[in-house]
Design an enzyme around this catalytic site. Sequence first.
Site, PDB file in Angstrom:
ATOM      1  N   SER A  51     -10.651 -52.752  15.467  1.00 56.49           N
ATOM      2  CA  SER A  51     -10.920 -52.814  16.911  1.00 56.49           C
ATOM      3  C   SER A  51     -11.154 -54.261  17.346  1.00 56.49           C
ATOM      4  O   SER A  51     -10.274 -55.096  17.146  1.00 56.49           O
ATOM      5  CB  SER A  51     -12.110 -51.904  17.227  1.00 56.49           C
ATOM      6  OG  SER A  51     -12.357 -51.894  18.596  1.00 56.49           O
ATOM      7  N   HIS A  94     -10.708 -46.715  22.426  1.00 59.33           N
ATOM      8  CA  HIS A  94      -9.502 -46.284  21.720  1.00 59.33           C
ATOM      9  C   HIS A  94      -8.963 -44.930  22.167  1.00 59.33           C
ATOM     10  O   HIS A  94      -8.590 -44.096  21.357  1.00 59.33           O
ATOM     11  CB  HIS A  94      -9.744 -46.319  20.207  1.00 59.33           C
ATOM     12  CG  HIS A  94     -10.164 -47.687  19.767  1.00 59.33           C
ATOM     13  ND1 HIS A  94      -9.320 -48.759  19.773  1.00 59.33           N
ATOM     14  CD2 HIS A  94     -11.381 -48.177  19.400  1.00 59.33           C
ATOM     15  CE1 HIS A  94      -9.977 -49.839  19.402  1.00 59.33           C
ATOM     16  NE2 HIS A  94     -11.225 -49.532  19.178  1.00 59.33           N
TER      17      HIS A  94
END
Lengths: 305, 552
Positions: A86, A195
């Site tokens: 991430s 996400h």
Amino acid sequence: MKSAFLFPGQGSQYVGMLNDLPHDPVVKQILEESSDLLHLPIESLHNDKALSTTKAVQQCLLIASVSTYKVFEKNGLTPSFVAGHSVGAFGAAVASGVLTFEEALKLVSLRGELMERTCDKGFGMAVVLGLDEDRLLEIVTQLFNVDEPVYVSNRNSPTQITLSGSLKGLERVLEYVKKHGAISAHLLNVSTPSHCPLFKNVSEELLVELNKLDLKRPKIPISSNVNSRLLRQADAVKEDLAKSICYPVRWHDAVNLLYETGTRLFIEMPPGDVLSKLANQAFSDVRTMAITKNDIEDCFYVMSN
Amino acid sequence: MVMTNIPKEKRSWTTRLEAKKERLESVKGLVDGVIIPTNRIVDALELLIRPGDRVVLEGNNQKQASFLSQSLVQVDPRKVHDLHMIMSSISRPEHLDIFEEGIARKIDFSYAGPQSLRIAQMIEDGKIELGDLHTYIELYGRLFIDLIPSVALVAADKADRHGNLYTGPNTEETPTLVEAAAFRDGIVIAQVNEIVDELPRVDIPSSWVDFIVVADKPYELEPLFTRDPRHITDIQILQAMMVIRGIYEKHGVKSLNHGIGFNTAAIELLLPTYAASLGLKGKICTNWVLNPHPTLIPAIESGWVESVHCFGGELGMEKYVEARRDIFFTGKDGSLRSNRTLAQLAGQYAVDLFIGSTLQMDGLGNSSTVTKGRVAGYGGAPNMGHDPGGRRHSTEAWYNMMTSDDPLARGKKLVVQVAETFQEANKPVFVESLDAISVKDQAKLAVAPVMIYGEDVTHVVTEEGIAYLYKSDSISERREMIASVAGVTPIGMESNPKTVERLRQQGLIAMPEDLGIRRSDAKRSLLAAKNIDELVQWSGGLYTPPAKFRSW
């Protein structure tokens, strides 16, 4: 032996983390540079209050990982590959020479702000252990509700998968999976549904900013978040950095790809050791180290042998 | 009749030989007789291999021509490109690096387990042109038909100055690969660990070999068939007891192959204990096609085993095998001679039974070990895991599979699939539809990668019981039989106690109780050896396990 450096994402932060970095002039320099760029004393970034904001967390993660990476670089030790989970992907991009530290710090600050701005209260993430991707997708699709959307997000391991979306929706899914085979399922201490498609606008705005930069070709191949490929071109890195926030992180595949490409040593940049633990669980014959747990001198020794 | 169409120019019938001579000539300046200097291998490969060549690179699930593969990836893609690689196993990173570097373009292979994610991605991204997926025997067969290699890159233990090769315990498929190139004017290059004055024995004669090169380090070898008994579970022991009673004893299975699973390791370790207590010694499991599994040591030592023919060697078993010459195939020098091609053929045609584990099975008994997003190929299981229609000789077990009194009726190879009803992560093994179907679409394969077809499966064994599929030709009845041993999986839920009872009465399925097995007896204490150390003790110290299996 091929090696990879892993850059952690949100969840690995802790109060005072920037005090625990390796004692090295390079680290000091990055901390001062950060303080100048952000017009803030470093202490105000990693205290309890600051770390309750997504923006400060992302800034701290970048500062901690990149400053430590610079110590390796100064000692002539660079890995065969890098990968970041991430927001960690921005640190990996700096290590690979695609972004400068300053560019990355601005981007993660923007990313954090946009994420905070996009969703009000009532959203978050959860983690489910013990069910695989297919089963979880099946359940989430079956329980999907437009007003309380939930998405399957990060594939951290074949049976450690996160969900992102509305808190109410998440609670409904958690209740269901606990009765249907999950070993454990609970909400994460995160206030943003990362996400998943809810962050499409964040992705688009990040891309606008990335397009303004002159990104360099990766010096070290990067294992990517969105499609777990080895990236060797600047444009591919740009796309991954922008898209990642609205797509699942295929972390297990990203690490599996590194393993198949011959990586047997994984060193996790600070903070924490979440990613090295995952690598260890997935592959029995790899060596993993985390700067937070191992002395950096030991990592130097292992890398140079 | 008068021949009217006589060509004016005389055709050359030796173009292949001439092309080979030209290539050999091109390296004259850098070789010393048949020896390529270690530090000139990349230069030599750039001259000996031409764009578009079909290249066999030796790599199977055990021995790897690792020096040659690491050298091939260093050739200049401007000189050598568009290669069509033929490999039984894609196991090392550089096996796919050569595609990323633009050196190779197309691949035909059997197995890609250790690179299964990467190859799936490369197929999806169009970075590799897939010829096809094969079983071992098919791929070896095609080396002599439509995949004839221009170059073979192989590995041997030792060579002499003339190029005679000693491949020793790990002979594996080297002779087959070399034969396909050597007798068709292809070029054969063998990496060797060392050059010696006198070889222990000649496994491949020098007239089949063009060049040898001493590798910078010994070839890679994986101890793939070593199973530490420490990891065998009570459920696997229960299944092993059922197999011994309900299949091996029932049908008189004397010749067989075992896979590498812990299930079959458990069976091997129950022969000297549980099976002996049933008085089965000499009646079952006497002749094997099998790698030198360390877990077979107690059965060999207890006099159960008459013969073992091996696909390959196994690290650490060399001295043990030499000291048990009556059991294994060995050379004049005393060391094991393995041969994957012949062992696969033997496993296909000459044994009574194949038994293996599966990860997924559908309601009709089709099974697959694929995972979504991965392309792992087949290896050798489908060769052995089917009923070869060309078989004509009869054995007790084969004949025992005959279910009709038709005058033309024949027997059947026993193909046994063992599975626990659930895998890890609560993933049911018995499913409505195989993941192989989605892998087919993702990887653009012509057919779904099914490991063993339901029509070939004669027995399914789970922790619930055994389904004797061979007893029925009816698809619906076979499905009922599978469902009744499939536990609480989606397929298993189709079953009900009434059907189960009926199938038991008809002898179509058997529960442990029906076989005289008490579930509570299935304990690790039944294993002849409970860890690697005990295997070493059984071997009288002849077995020397690789370091990673040593606990002391």
